[in-house]
Design a protein around this motif. Structure first.
Motif, PDB file in Angstrom:
ATOM      1  N   VAL A 113       0.794  -1.233   0.000  1.00 33.83           N
ATOM      2  CA  VAL A 113       0.000   0.000   0.000  1.00 33.83           C
ATOM      3  C   VAL A 113       0.825   1.281   0.000  1.00 33.83           C
ATOM      4  O   VAL A 113       0.295   2.338  -0.345  1.00 33.83           O
ATOM      5  N   VAL A 114       2.090   1.231   0.398  1.00 34.27           N
ATOM      6  CA  VAL A 114       2.921   2.440   0.373  1.00 34.27           C
ATOM      7  C   VAL A 114       4.243   2.127  -0.312  1.00 34.27           C
ATOM      8  O   VAL A 114       4.723   0.986  -0.277  1.00 34.27           O
ATOM      9  N   GLU A 115       4.824   3.140  -0.927  1.00 37.22           N
ATOM     10  CA  GLU A 115       6.091   2.962  -1.620  1.00 37.22           C
ATOM     11  C   GLU A 115       7.285   3.306  -0.749  1.00 37.22           C
ATOM     12  O   GLU A 115       8.394   2.837  -0.996  1.00 37.22           O
ATOM     13  N   ASP A 116       7.066   4.144   0.264  1.00 36.67           N
ATOM     14  CA  ASP A 116       8.148   4.617   1.121  1.00 36.67           C
ATOM     15  C   ASP A 116       7.646   4.600   2.559  1.00 36.67           C
ATOM     16  O   ASP A 116       6.537   5.065   2.837  1.00 36.67           O
ATOM     17  N   PRO A 117       8.439   4.069   3.502  1.00 37.85           N
ATOM     18  CA  PRO A 117       8.005   4.055   4.903  1.00 37.85           C
ATOM     19  C   PRO A 117       7.618   5.434   5.432  1.00 37.85           C
ATOM     20  O   PRO A 117       6.796   5.538   6.342  1.00 37.85           O
ATOM     21  N   ASN A 118       8.202   6.489   4.888  1.00 31.53           N
ATOM     22  CA  ASN A 118       7.880   7.829   5.370  1.00 31.53           C
ATOM     23  C   ASN A 118       6.463   8.264   5.004  1.00 31.53           C
ATOM     24  O   ASN A 118       5.998   9.311   5.453  1.00 31.53           O
ATOM     25  N   GLU A 119       5.763   7.467   4.185  1.00 26.78           N
ATOM     26  CA  GLU A 119       4.367   7.743   3.886  1.00 26.78           C
ATOM     27  C   GLU A 119       3.440   7.208   4.976  1.00 26.78           C
ATOM     28  O   GLU A 119       2.258   7.544   5.024  1.00 26.78           O
ATOM     29  N   ILE A 120       3.970   6.365   5.864  1.00 26.62           N
ATOM     30  CA  ILE A 120       3.163   5.712   6.892  1.00 26.62           C
ATOM     31  C   ILE A 120       2.908   6.686   8.035  1.00 26.62           C
ATOM     32  O   ILE A 120       3.826   7.339   8.540  1.00 26.62           O
ATOM     33  N   ALA A 121       1.655   6.769   8.484  1.00 30.17           N
ATOM     34  CA  ALA A 121       1.281   7.746   9.509  1.00 30.17           C
ATOM     35  C   ALA A 121       2.058   7.541  10.804  1.00 30.17           C
ATOM     36  O   ALA A 121       2.493   8.508  11.443  1.00 30.17           O
ATOM     37  N   GLY A 122       2.251   6.305  11.222  1.00 33.22           N
ATOM     38  CA  GLY A 122       2.985   6.033  12.454  1.00 33.22           C
ATOM     39  C   GLY A 122       4.439   6.440  12.364  1.00 33.22           C
ATOM     40  O   GLY A 122       5.029   6.938  13.331  1.00 33.22           O
ATOM     41  N   VAL A 123       5.055   6.240  11.191  1.00 34.53           N
ATOM     42  CA  VAL A 123       6.446   6.657  10.988  1.00 34.53           C
ATOM     43  C   VAL A 123       6.549   8.170  11.031  1.00 34.53           C
ATOM     44  O   VAL A 123       7.491   8.738  11.598  1.00 34.53           O
ATOM     45  N   GLN A 124       5.575   8.840  10.443  1.00 33.25           N
ATOM     46  CA  GLN A 124       5.558  10.306  10.490  1.00 33.25           C
ATOM     47  C   GLN A 124       5.426  10.800  11.928  1.00 33.25           C
ATOM     48  O   GLN A 124       6.065  11.784  12.319  1.00 33.25           O
ATOM     49  N   ALA A 125       4.612  10.113  12.723  1.00 34.49           N
ATOM     50  CA  ALA A 125       4.443  10.506  14.127  1.00 34.49           C
ATOM     51  C   ALA A 125       5.732  10.277  14.914  1.00 34.49           C
ATOM     52  O   ALA A 125       6.069  11.075  15.806  1.00 34.49           O
ATOM     53  N   MET A 126       6.461   9.228  14.596  1.00 37.38           N
ATOM     54  CA  MET A 126       7.738   8.968  15.268  1.00 37.38           C
ATOM     55  C   MET A 126       8.746  10.062  14.928  1.00 37.38           C
ATOM     56  O   MET A 126       9.517  10.500  15.781  1.00 37.38           O
ATOM     57  N   GLU A 127       8.717  10.525  13.684  1.00 39.47           N
ATOM     58  CA  GLU A 127       9.611  11.614  13.298  1.00 39.47           C
ATOM     59  C   GLU A 127       9.253  12.891  14.047  1.00 39.47           C
ATOM     60  O   GLU A 127      10.135  13.613  14.528  1.00 39.47           O
ATOM     61  N   GLU A 128       7.966  13.159  14.180  1.00 39.24           N
ATOM     62  CA  GLU A 128       7.544  14.357  14.906  1.00 39.24           C
ATOM     63  C   GLU A 128       7.960  14.282  16.374  1.00 39.24           C
ATOM     64  O   GLU A 128       8.386  15.286  16.963  1.00 39.24           O
ATOM     65  N   ALA A 129       7.857  13.094  16.968  1.00 38.58           N
ATOM     66  CA  ALA A 129       8.202  12.934  18.381  1.00 38.58           C
ATOM     67  C   ALA A 129       9.705  13.055  18.618  1.00 38.58           C
ATOM     68  O   ALA A 129      10.141  13.627  19.623  1.00 38.58           O
TER      69      ALA A 129
END
Length: 565
Positions: free
Chosen positions: A83-99
């Motif tokens: 469903v995604v081409e890049d892990p950075n498209e995943i909502a949880g990964v984005q939240a980890m980056e924000e944290a």
């Protein structure tokens, strides 16, 4: 379909960790980073604090965000998604980056491709800050050799300085801490730690013996518990017209060999361990090896074993005809993700009556302990931190530590609270309608893939990994989980402990073990088929001439060092 199934096998096999690993099986409270009303010596003092005035917050000594300025790191990872081409498209990964305020530049490959790519990178010097081939490959000579080569960073001082959550997990469980250390007592690498959402815990078995419960019921027979009872059942199956009452692995191995206390599992290179004596054995030198192999030869001659067993498991050969046509009763070794009627549900056969159920293990005599050769280690793969990360080792270490927090675990496995899942007052996770009923018709696993990376980098949660299957069962039984529980309930394991081979030991064993293993697999198949009539003692002499005793001595030395930690 076959390619997807083989990928599932590789993924499950990676969860075994180091193939020679084995350890204790005590659970200990270790994962939660939430405030608790209870306290105890075994529980880490881990909690998430409210944000400070400067916008920072604390998780058990890890300050978030990790760095005031956005910092980029590079990570090599096994990752596949529909469903995604890049892990950075995943909502949880984005939240980890924000944290954390850490942006990851991912380089990822599928499991089979990673095997080749990682070795190429090691040869050409193409390194990333963090490299996690996920068990498909390893650094030649081991992590300590990588330190000596100037490729990998000795993480011991940085673990102790920058990784409080990882350390809290290990301090909560002495056996896990022992397994995460090396023979010198230091933690040169960060390891994947395993458990549930709440506790460190050794993983369940992913394969074991199975039987056709639907055919048993049809014949009015009971589940066999001993070798003699199984033999009687197989004879009845043959008399009823079954062409292959029992299956074997392609090399003649079978989980049934454990009834004799003999390990014929190719994935462990046929090593085994006696907990009472502390001795390491190569399977043909086990006490009952001769009796086991003689029995399989006799049963084959009686027509009780699939005449075409050398083509291998249907998972590999693609031939499911024995299941389609009700020709097999006892399945020597089967995978937990294909239990029940999963091979029908997944479209491999049209026989909807198939019902494969797990057996704890057949025993030789009534009252004998059941035996398995399962991995019982709290720790798994090493996470390679390379010298590329030297100038930001504090950030990299803290970023890795975040994966051992409950917050990091939930982002990684479940996604975003309120969007992909909800939590009740006891911390129980329930998936939302966005996951359970995707508007585009995606399966629960694929729908969850938009929110959660679901890799086992860092902390590997059995609870989280099983959650999608449980949700899909809608309150019904989950054959995958039930099978693992049954197979893991055996009384004794003969798996070799998670010892660390020295570079000399590893190089010596690797020089000979491939040829030795090939020799053994050929011996098993030819002896069972009746084409090799040489004695067992003659074969053991061939093994001795191929340096098996010297290989065993090196494994023994490594296990002795481990036991002395």
């Amino acid at each position: 379909m076959k390619k997807r199934l083989i990928a599932c096998i590789l993924a499950t096999a990676m969860l075994i960790g180091c193939l020679a690993a084995c350890g204790g099986n005590n659970e200990s409270s270790a994962v939660s980073n939430e405030p608790s009303s209870q306290s105890g010596a075994d529980e880490p003092s881990s909690k998430t604090s409210a944000p400070e005035n400067d916008g920072t917050r604390d998780i058990n000594g890890l300050t978030l965000p990790i760095t005031p300025e956005k910092t980029e790191i590079s990570v090599l990872m096994v990752f596949e998604s529909n469903v995604v081409e890049d892990p950075n498209e995943i909502a949880g990964v984005q939240a980890m980056e924000e944290a954390t305020n850490v942006h990851v530049n991912w380089m990822f490959y599928g499991q089979t491709e990673m095997m080749e790519k990682f070795n190429q990178m090691m040869a050409t010097g193409e390194f990333f800050d963090v490299m996690f081939p996920g068990g498909t490959s390893s650094y030649s000579g081991g992590y300590q050799q990588g330190i000596e080569d100037g490729v990998l960073i000795d993480m011991d001082p940085y673990i102790k300085k920058y990784m409080p959550n990882y350390m809290a997990l290990l301090e909560s469980n002495p056996e896990a801490k022992k397994q995460a250390a090396y023979d010198d007592g230091l933690m040169h690498s960060v390891r994947v730690l395993r458990g549930t959402d709440e506790n460190l815990k050794v993983p369940g078995a992913f394969l074991g013996p199975a039987i056709r419960a639907d055919l048993l019921e049809k014949m009015g027979e009971d589940v066999p518990e001993t070798v003699d009872q199984l033999h009687t059942l197989l004879v009845k199956c043959k008399e009823a017209g079954m062409a292959a009452p029992m299956t074997l692995q392609g090399d003649g191995g079978t989980s049934l060999s454990l009834a004799w206390g003999v390990n014929t599992d190719w994935s462990t290179n046929f090593w085994q361990y006696d907990e009472k004596t502390g001795k390491v054995y190569y399977a043909p030198f086990a006490e009952n090896w001769d009796a086991y192999l003689d029995t399989m030869r006799d049963w084959y001659a009686e027509g009780l074993i699939d005449k075409n067993f050398t083509v291998g498991s249907p998972v590999m050969s693609g031939d499911y005809s024995n299941y389609e046509n009700d020709q097999s009763m006892f399945i020597d070794t089967w995978f937990n993700f294909l239990m029940g009627n999963e091979i029908y549900k997944q479209g491999y056969i049209s026989n909807e009556n198939v019902n494969l159920v797990p057996l704890t293990g057949i025993v030789l005599h009534p009252g004998d302990p059941t035996i398995w050769c399962g991995n019982e280690s709290y720790v798994s793969q090493e996470i390679y931190v390379t010298t590329e990360a030297e100038d930001k080792i504090d950030v990299v270490s803290k970023w890795i530590d975040y994966h051992y927090t409950t917050e990091g675990l939930r982002y990684k496995y479940y996604g975003i609270e309120g969007e992909s899942y909800t939590l009740d007052s006891s911390g129980e996770v329930t998936y939302t309608d966005a996951v359970l009923n995707d508007p585009n018709g995606l399966s629960i696993g694929d729908a969850l893939g938009k929110y959660a990376m679901r890799s086992y980098f860092g902390y590997q949660s059995e609870t989280a990994e099983n959650s999608a299957a449980i949700a899909a069962a809608e309150g019904g039984s989950v054959s995958l989980i039930e099978a693992s529980q049954v197979w893991s309930s055996a009384d004794v394991t003969i798996h070799v402990p998670p010892a660390t081979l020295s570079q000399e030991e590893s190089e010596f064993i690797n020089t000979y073990i491939t040829d030795i293993q090939t020799m053994l697999q050929e011996r098993m198949t030819k002896y069972i088929l009746g084409t090799d009539t040489s004695s067992h003692d003659e074969f053991r002499e061939k093994l001795k001439a191929s340096q098996i005793e010297e290989c065993t001595a090196r494994w023994q030395a490594a296990v002795d060092r481990y036991n002395a930690r």
